[in-house]
Write a protein that holds these residues in place. Structure first.
Motif: not given
Length: 110
Positions: A80-102
């Motif tokens: 359960x915790x790994x699924x929650x962390x997976x979702x948080x990782x998706x949100x972090x990469x979408x809102x923080x990493x993708x804009x910075x990289x682009x």
């Protein structure tokens, strides 16, 4: 496979979602077959991304009957915790990493 096919059907919506984090960015094609290859890649990775938590959960549920009660008490909260962390990782990469990289790649040539 089902999620990949569903993503292939709705690939235009996925492309719009991928273009949202950075302003004034549009994907374009340079060769005749590039748009098809890009849609297949986007569909495949979307299916893999959203299908992997289900596959991992099925593997763990398959192994669960062979575990002791002590191991079972550890595995279920870990799942359960790994699924929650997976979702948080998706949100972090979408809102923080993708804009910075682009932004970096768009401004690199300036």
């Amino acid at each position: 496979l089902f999620l990949t096919c569903a993503a292939f059907i709705e690939v235009k919506l996925l492309v719009k979602i991928l273009e949202l984090p950075v302003d004034n960015v549009k994907f374009f094609q340079l060769s005749p077959g590039e748009y098809f290859v890009s849609t297949v890649k986007i569909s495949f990775y979307t299916g893999l991304l959203f299908g992997s938590p289900f596959a991992i959960g099925q593997i763990i549920l398959f192994l669960l009957p062979g575990l002791t009660k002590k191991e079972t008490k550890v595995i279920l909260p870990l799942l359960l915790s790994s699924l929650c962390l997976f979702g948080l990782g998706l949100l972090f990469s979408y809102y923080a990493l993708i804009p910075a990289a682009l932004n970096f790649f768009l401004n690199y040539s300036d």
